[in-house]
Design a protein around this motif. Structure first.
Motif, short mmCIF file in Angstrom:
data_model
loop_
_atom_site.label_atom_id
_atom_site.label_comp_id
_atom_site.label_asym_id
_atom_site.label_seq_id
_atom_site.Cartn_x
_atom_site.Cartn_y
_atom_site.Cartn_z
N SER A 1 101.23 37.13 54.56
CA SER A 1 100.45 36.53 53.49
C SER A 1 100.54 35.01 53.60
CB SER A 1 100.99 37.01 52.13
OG SER A 1 100.25 36.45 51.07
N ASP A 2 99.90 34.30 52.64
CA ASP A 2 100.00 32.84 52.62
C ASP A 2 100.99 32.37 51.56
OD1 ASP A 2 98.50 33.59 50.47
OD2 ASP A 2 96.82 32.24 50.87
N ILE A 3 101.67 33.33 50.91
CA ILE A 3 102.78 33.01 50.01
C ILE A 3 103.95 33.91 50.37
CG2 ILE A 3 101.32 32.19 48.11
CD1 ILE A 3 101.58 34.89 46.78
N ASP A 4 105.10 33.68 49.77
CA ASP A 4 106.34 34.33 50.22
C ASP A 4 106.41 35.82 49.90
OD1 ASP A 4 107.22 31.94 51.24
OD2 ASP A 4 108.36 31.38 49.46
N GLY A 5 105.60 36.28 48.97
CA GLY A 5 105.64 37.69 48.61
C GLY A 5 104.98 37.90 47.26
N LEU A 6 105.40 38.94 46.55
CA LEU A 6 104.86 39.24 45.23
C LEU A 6 105.63 38.45 44.18
CD1 LEU A 6 103.04 40.95 43.32
CD2 LEU A 6 104.87 42.66 43.32
N TYR A 7 104.89 37.73 43.35
CA TYR A 7 105.48 36.95 42.27
C TYR A 7 105.15 37.58 40.92
CZ TYR A 7 106.70 32.98 45.30
OH TYR A 7 107.26 32.18 46.27
N THR A 8 105.89 37.19 39.91
CA THR A 8 105.64 37.68 38.56
C THR A 8 104.29 37.17 38.04
OG1 THR A 8 106.90 35.80 37.70
CG2 THR A 8 108.07 37.90 37.97
N ALA A 9 103.80 36.08 38.60
CA ALA A 9 102.50 35.52 38.27
C ALA A 9 102.03 34.73 39.48
CB ALA A 9 102.58 34.64 37.03
N ASN A 10 100.81 34.22 39.44
CA ASN A 10 100.30 33.43 40.56
C ASN A 10 101.09 32.12 40.66
OD1 ASN A 10 98.84 31.85 42.38
ND2 ASN A 10 96.87 32.63 41.69
N TYR B 1 106.91 45.25 53.87
CA TYR B 1 107.25 43.87 53.52
C TYR B 1 105.97 43.06 53.33
CZ TYR B 1 111.97 44.80 55.37
OH TYR B 1 113.21 45.31 55.62
N ILE B 2 105.97 42.20 52.33
CA ILE B 2 104.97 41.12 52.23
C ILE B 2 105.74 39.82 52.46
CG2 ILE B 2 103.33 39.91 50.78
CD1 ILE B 2 102.80 42.49 49.31
N VAL B 3 105.34 39.08 53.50
CA VAL B 3 106.07 37.87 53.87
C VAL B 3 105.09 36.73 54.09
CG1 VAL B 3 107.85 39.28 55.00
CG2 VAL B 3 106.01 38.28 56.37
N ASN B 4 105.62 35.52 54.11
CA ASN B 4 104.80 34.34 54.38
C ASN B 4 104.62 34.20 55.89
OD1 ASN B 4 103.66 31.77 54.63
ND2 ASN B 4 104.75 31.01 52.83
N GLY B 5 103.40 34.43 56.36
CA GLY B 5 103.14 34.39 57.79
C GLY B 5 103.01 32.98 58.34
N PHE B 6 102.99 31.98 57.46
CA PHE B 6 102.82 30.60 57.90
C PHE B 6 104.14 29.91 58.23
CE2 PHE B 6 98.93 31.61 55.75
CZ PHE B 6 97.96 30.88 56.41
N THR B 7 105.27 30.56 57.96
CA THR B 7 106.58 29.96 58.21
C THR B 7 107.35 30.77 59.24
OG1 THR B 7 107.63 31.17 56.39
CG2 THR B 7 106.67 29.03 55.88
N GLU B 8 107.87 30.09 60.24
CA GLU B 8 108.65 30.75 61.29
C GLU B 8 109.90 31.42 60.73
OE1 GLU B 8 110.76 29.61 65.59
OE2 GLU B 8 109.67 28.10 64.42
N GLN B 9 110.45 30.85 59.67
CA GLN B 9 111.69 31.37 59.11
C GLN B 9 111.54 32.80 58.61
OE1 GLN B 9 114.70 29.97 59.29
NE2 GLN B 9 115.48 31.88 58.40
N SER B 10 110.34 33.16 58.18
CA SER B 10 110.12 34.54 57.72
C SER B 10 110.48 35.54 58.81
CB SER B 10 108.65 34.74 57.32
OG SER B 10 108.30 33.95 56.22
#
Length: 368
Positions: free
Chosen positions: A166-175, A229-238
């Motif tokens: 994804s373009d964010i780190d995962g599922l959040y409680t809100a946007n 898993y939902i992960v941030n695909g824009f960061t190598e650390q993921s």
């Protein structure tokens, strides 16, 4: 689930990672994903890649604002070759292209063929790269987003894990882009209405899937016992965290009693060709075993379908009961439901087999 226990995974990469700047494919964000795939294979983990991006990759070849669907299909045709070439140059092992429509997955025979092709490619060490065939797909035949396609492929491939970039780190409680108080949810044990309510809309201007489709995909996967898993695909650390056995985003735990492959396919992949409305109020046992359906318990038949097609069984109060394979055509069932059959006629029908096949039935109130 630790990476050391993985035998086969599916990773889904979206258009925003493939063509982030709108001027063709870029390897900028793909390098770390490719390295992750390489390192998984070094650990004898088989990998299937589901890659969006054909339209985004080809859009720069068609200048101006494009609203014509035919032109978008042309973009997909041009962009698909560029996308495959981009992936291919990142690996020193062979890749293979698989282009699908929902028609290829909802038909049982073709679905089985897809499974066999995936298994053969993996057996010979190739990397399958799957995408929806946007060049020929129609509204009637398309899956619509590669998040859900990736879950269908993960199921078809009997994967242990599904990784959705994804373009964010995962599922959040809100946007998190509009609510600074939003918190990342590291683990989800059950996907329920509350989880769906947390999913916002599309967060990327390039892709077609938002967090909601990712949750839908996760639901499909975990119901087959696949850790998602939902992960941030824009960061190598993921990907480094995944390789170290950690969780860089949100992990959806697999269900304890996963659906069998054929029941999962019927529930989440097969499309109903028609509807048979039945009366469960007078025959309560039908809710748990629709294979016992008799002609006099049919209230109405909607749509046109043939022998062997998938149909939706609905109670006359509108409740979905099951999806199942039917042994009679819509024409014959409509006739039978309108007739008062004597005992001999009912016995003749019984000798021809039950109305509903007892082999492929998905009870929706238990499996959805």
């Amino acid at each position: 689930m630790q990476i050391s226990k993985w035998k086969r995974i599916v990773i889904k990469v979206g258009s925003a990672l493939i063509a982030p700047h709108g001027n063709g494919c870029s390897s900028h964000y793909l390098l770390s994903i490719a390295q992750f795939i390489v390192r998984c294979r070094e650990q004898n983990i088989e990998v299937v890649l589901v890659s969006s991006g054909s339209i985004a990759a080809g859009s720069h070849l068609f200048p101006g604002e494009v609203k014509n669907i035919a032109t978008k299909k042309a973009m997909a045709a041009a962009g698909q070759t560029e996308m495959m070439a981009t992936w291919d140059k990142l690996f020193d092992f062979p890749t293979a292209q698989i282009l699908l429509t929902h028609a290829d997955l909802k038909d049982r025979e073709r679905y089985t063929s897809v499974r066999e092709t995936l298994f053969s490619l993996l057996e010979y060490g190739l990397l399958p790269i799957v995408n929806e065939n946007d060049t020929i797909v129609t509204d009637k035949l398309k899956v619509g987003d590669n998040d859900n396609l990736s879950a269908m492929i993960a199921t078809a491939a009997d994967a242990d894990a599904l990784i959705i970039c994804s373009d964010i780190d995962g599922l959040y409680t809100a946007n998190p882009q509009v609510d600074k108080k939003a918190k990342l949810i590291p683990q989800v044990a059950e996907i329920n209405d509350e989880i769906y309510a947390m999913a916002g809309g599309v967060t990327s201007s390039v892709g077609t899937g938002g967090m909601k489709t990712k949750i839908q995909a996760a639901k499909k996967a975990v119901s087959h016992g696949i850790t998602t898993y939902i992960v941030n695909g824009f960061t190598e650390q993921s990907f480094n965290t995944l390789l170290q056995g950690g969780n860089p985003g949100t992990v959806f735990l697999p269900e304890q009693n996963p659906l069998k492959e054929n029941i999962h396919w019927m529930t989440h992949t097969a499309s109903a060709q028609g509807e048979v409305v039945i009366d469960c109020n007078s025959s309560p046992e039908l809710a748990d075993d629709p294979s016992k359906l008799k002609s006099e318990e049919i209230v109405s038949v909607n749509g046109e379908f043939a022998i062997g097609d998938t149909v939706l069984l609905t109670n006359n109060d509108g409740t979905k009961v099951a999806k199942a394979e039917v042994n009679y055509s819509s024409c014959l069932l409509s006739y039978l439901s309108e007739q008062t059959l004597d005992v001999e006629a009912q016995e003749n029908l019984t000798t021809k087999g039950p109305i509903i096949s007892d082999k492929n039935i998905a009870i929706l109130n238990k499996s959805e």
